[in-house]
Write a protein that holds these residues in place. Structure first.
Motif, short mmCIF file in Angstrom:
data_model
loop_
_atom_site.label_atom_id
_atom_site.label_comp_id
_atom_site.label_asym_id
_atom_site.label_seq_id
_atom_site.Cartn_x
_atom_site.Cartn_y
_atom_site.Cartn_z
N VAL A 142 0.84 -1.20 0.00
CA VAL A 142 0.00 0.00 0.00
C VAL A 142 0.88 1.25 0.00
CG1 VAL A 142 -1.62 1.35 1.42
CG2 VAL A 142 -2.03 -1.07 1.04
N ASN A 143 1.95 1.22 0.77
CA ASN A 143 2.84 2.39 0.80
C ASN A 143 3.59 2.59 -0.52
OD1 ASN A 143 2.81 3.92 3.42
ND2 ASN A 143 2.80 1.80 4.14
N THR A 144 3.90 1.48 -1.20
CA THR A 144 4.53 1.58 -2.53
C THR A 144 3.55 2.23 -3.51
OG1 THR A 144 5.85 -0.38 -2.11
CG2 THR A 144 5.56 0.23 -4.41
N VAL A 145 2.30 1.80 -3.46
CA VAL A 145 1.28 2.38 -4.36
C VAL A 145 1.09 3.87 -4.03
CG1 VAL A 145 -1.15 2.33 -5.05
CG2 VAL A 145 0.07 0.18 -4.66
N LEU A 146 1.07 4.17 -2.74
CA LEU A 146 0.87 5.55 -2.31
C LEU A 146 1.99 6.46 -2.82
CD1 LEU A 146 -1.29 6.89 -0.71
CD2 LEU A 146 0.01 6.45 1.36
N VAL A 164 -5.44 7.03 -14.48
CA VAL A 164 -5.96 5.77 -13.96
C VAL A 164 -4.75 4.97 -13.48
CG1 VAL A 164 -7.10 3.60 -14.58
CG2 VAL A 164 -7.93 5.76 -15.54
N VAL A 165 -4.78 4.51 -12.24
CA VAL A 165 -3.67 3.72 -11.69
C VAL A 165 -4.19 2.31 -11.42
CG1 VAL A 165 -1.95 3.56 -9.84
CG2 VAL A 165 -2.75 5.81 -10.60
N GLU A 166 -3.64 1.35 -12.17
CA GLU A 166 -4.07 -0.05 -11.94
C GLU A 166 -3.14 -0.70 -10.93
OE1 GLU A 166 -4.86 -2.82 -15.39
OE2 GLU A 166 -3.70 -4.20 -14.12
N VAL A 167 -3.73 -1.26 -9.89
CA VAL A 167 -2.93 -1.90 -8.84
C VAL A 167 -3.23 -3.40 -8.78
CG1 VAL A 167 -2.89 0.25 -7.50
CG2 VAL A 167 -4.61 -1.49 -6.97
N MET A 168 -2.40 -4.14 -8.03
CA MET A 168 -2.60 -5.59 -7.94
C MET A 168 -3.82 -5.93 -7.07
SD MET A 168 1.06 -7.47 -7.86
CE MET A 168 1.75 -8.07 -9.41
N GLY A 169 -4.23 -7.16 -7.16
CA GLY A 169 -5.40 -7.66 -6.43
C GLY A 169 -6.22 -8.47 -7.41
N ARG A 170 -5.81 -9.72 -7.55
CA ARG A 170 -6.41 -10.63 -8.54
C ARG A 170 -7.91 -10.81 -8.28
NH1 ARG A 170 -2.74 -15.72 -8.84
NH2 ARG A 170 -2.97 -15.35 -6.62
N ASP A 171 -8.25 -11.06 -7.02
CA ASP A 171 -9.66 -11.30 -6.68
C ASP A 171 -10.13 -10.35 -5.59
OD1 ASP A 171 -9.66 -13.75 -8.26
OD2 ASP A 171 -8.42 -14.55 -6.65
N SER A 172 -9.28 -9.43 -5.19
CA SER A 172 -9.64 -8.60 -4.04
C SER A 172 -9.15 -7.16 -4.21
CB SER A 172 -9.02 -9.20 -2.77
OG SER A 172 -7.63 -9.23 -2.93
N GLY A 173 -9.87 -6.25 -3.54
CA GLY A 173 -9.58 -4.83 -3.73
C GLY A 173 -8.97 -4.14 -2.53
N PHE A 174 -8.34 -4.91 -1.64
CA PHE A 174 -7.81 -4.28 -0.42
C PHE A 174 -6.70 -3.26 -0.72
CE2 PHE A 174 -9.74 -8.25 0.89
CZ PHE A 174 -10.57 -7.83 1.90
N ILE A 175 -5.80 -3.61 -1.63
CA ILE A 175 -4.72 -2.66 -1.96
C ILE A 175 -5.33 -1.40 -2.59
CG2 ILE A 175 -2.67 -2.24 -3.40
CD1 ILE A 175 -2.00 -5.19 -3.21
N ALA A 176 -6.25 -1.60 -3.52
CA ALA A 176 -6.88 -0.46 -4.20
C ALA A 176 -7.60 0.43 -3.20
CB ALA A 176 -7.85 -0.97 -5.26
N LEU A 177 -8.36 -0.18 -2.31
CA LEU A 177 -9.18 0.59 -1.38
C LEU A 177 -8.32 1.44 -0.44
CD1 LEU A 177 -11.90 1.37 -0.28
CD2 LEU A 177 -11.92 -0.70 1.09
N GLU A 178 -7.32 0.79 0.20
CA GLU A 178 -6.53 1.55 1.19
C GLU A 178 -5.61 2.58 0.52
OE1 GLU A 178 -5.10 -0.14 4.73
OE2 GLU A 178 -6.95 -1.27 5.06
N SER A 179 -5.03 2.21 -0.63
CA SER A 179 -4.14 3.19 -1.29
C SER A 179 -4.98 4.31 -1.91
CB SER A 179 -3.25 2.52 -2.33
OG SER A 179 -4.03 1.95 -3.35
N GLY A 180 -6.18 3.97 -2.38
CA GLY A 180 -7.06 4.99 -2.96
C GLY A 180 -7.55 5.97 -1.90
N LEU A 181 -7.90 5.42 -0.73
CA LEU A 181 -8.37 6.29 0.37
C LEU A 181 -7.23 7.20 0.84
CD1 LEU A 181 -10.58 7.06 2.43
CD2 LEU A 181 -9.89 5.10 3.80
N ALA A 182 -6.06 6.59 1.03
CA ALA A 182 -4.90 7.37 1.51
C ALA A 182 -4.37 8.32 0.44
CB ALA A 182 -3.80 6.42 1.98
N LEU A 316 -15.13 11.91 0.71
CA LEU A 316 -13.98 12.82 0.73
C LEU A 316 -13.53 13.27 -0.65
CD1 LEU A 316 -11.98 11.08 3.60
CD2 LEU A 316 -13.44 13.09 3.74
N SER A 317 -14.04 12.60 -1.68
CA SER A 317 -13.63 12.97 -3.05
C SER A 317 -14.78 13.62 -3.79
CB SER A 317 -13.15 11.74 -3.79
OG SER A 317 -14.22 10.83 -3.91
#
Ligand code: ADP
Ligand code: F6P
Length: 318
Positions: A142-146, A164-182, A316-317
């Motif tokens: 998440v910090n790398t994405v941030l 548009v920033v595509e991040v990893m997460g084959r079946d899940s959006g945890f990286i996207a969600l936390e890095s997107g929020l932060a 917030l957005s």
């Protein structure tokens, strides 16, 4: 006891800190520890080496895994698993610690069912293992994405573009969600939740009318292809849009303090559990605390995405 440790599936920053913790804790309590190289693939082939205190010196800060990792189709078959059990018996390994993601945990459960004492440590940047708040590697990813979003924001703002920033997460959006929020993203696309491109584009146009001149959209690879989303946005809004696919840089790098601490705590606990005679269990974290669950239970469900975080990101957005 003779304890075996292996890393399997996608590597994750902090796996080395976990290996170090397993080896040092094992030896501290008078056990011997062997490292199994290349995950289940190496286990089947007998790629096993004795570890000592020096084998894990100077690795706490390094990404990747010194034991290497691999994916192994053969191990999914009953024949492959029989071979693995034979090797474990031949090397007189009394207990195994598996560091990896949900696939690796399925392998661990298979061995447990065949009578091998196994403890799982969640290690995957995806953070999609149920019954633990965090898996080793997630915080670093998440910090790398941030860091990447911060840089992209500079150029997005200079050129008044949508990124548009595509991040990893084959079946899940945890990286996207936390890095997107932060990272202050305008929209976050995750595989767990539906999205509407018309709504996303309307929001971008609304923002533009108000004077917003750049926007960041974070897309988890499991929800859509970043390039497809970029094309739709450019077509529907007319805004100049660029796409960045972050890829495997998210899997590497020096682990954050959070990942090193989680890995260290989990490594110690996993050894303690084996010494207590436990098997088929996984170590997890819930806040500051360590928790222990059956691997079978963890694998029977899907970890839910934090919908409140998604709502916050949306508010917030505005
Ligand atoms: P991760 O552990 O990161 O989720 P994978 O899903 O690729 O990574 O799984 C890693 C390895 O775990 C696989 O290559 C395979 O050897 C083993 N594995 C995965 N699923 C199973 C299964 N259902 N039964 C036994 N072993 C499995
Ligand atoms: O499971 C971790 C992960 O990084 C996923 O987010 C990604 O889809 C996948 O592994 C990529 O795996 P690889 O490139 O190693 O096949």
């Amino acid at each position: 006891m003779k304890i075996g440790v292996l890393t399997s599936g996608g590597d994750a920053p902090g796996m080395n800190a976990a290996i170090r913790a397993v080896v040092r804790t094992g030896i501290y309590f008078g056990n011997s520890v062997v490292g199994i190289y290349h995950g289940y693939k190496g286990l089947i082939k007998g790629e096993i080496k004795e570890m000592n205190l020096g084998s894990v010196a100077d690795i706490i800060h390094r990404g990747g895994t010194v034991l290497r990792s691999a994916r192994c189709e053969e191990f999914k078959t009953p024949e492959g698993q029989t071979k693995a059990v034979e090797i474990i018996k031949k090397h007189k390994i009394d207990g195994l610690i598996v560091i990896g993601g949900d696939g690796s945990f399925r392998g661990a459960l298979a061995l447990h069912r065949r009578g091998v004492a196994v403890i799982g440590i969640p290690g995957t940047i995806d953070n999609d293992i149920p019954l633990t708040e965090y898996s080793i590697g997630f915080d670093t990813a998440v910090n790398t994405v941030l860091d990447a979003i911060n840089k992209i924001r500079d150029t997005a703002s200079s050129h008044e573009r949508i990124f548009v920033v595509e991040v990893m997460g084959r079946d899940s959006g945890f990286i996207a969600l936390e890095s997107g929020l932060a990272g202050g993203a305008e929209s976050i696309l995750v595989p767990e939740l539906p999205y509407d491109m018309d709504d996303i584009c309307k929001k971008l146009l609304r923002g533009f009318k108000r004077g917003k001149r750049h926007s960041i959209i974070v897309v988890a690879e499991g929800s859509a292809k970043g390039f497809d989303i970029g094309n739709i946005i450019q077509e529907k809004t007319g805004f100049e849009t660029r796409v960045t696919v972050l890829g495997h840089i998210q899997r590497g790098g020096t682990p954050t303090a959070v990942d090193r601490i989680i890995a260290s705590k989990m490594g110690v606990k996993a050894v303690e559990l084996l010494m207590e005679g436990e098997s088929g269990k996984m170590v997890g974290v819930l806040g500051e605390k360590l928790v222990v669950h059956n691997i079978e239970k963890a694998l029977s469900g899907k970890k839910p995405i934090n919908k409140t975080y998604m709502k916050f990101a949306d508010i917030l957005s505005i």
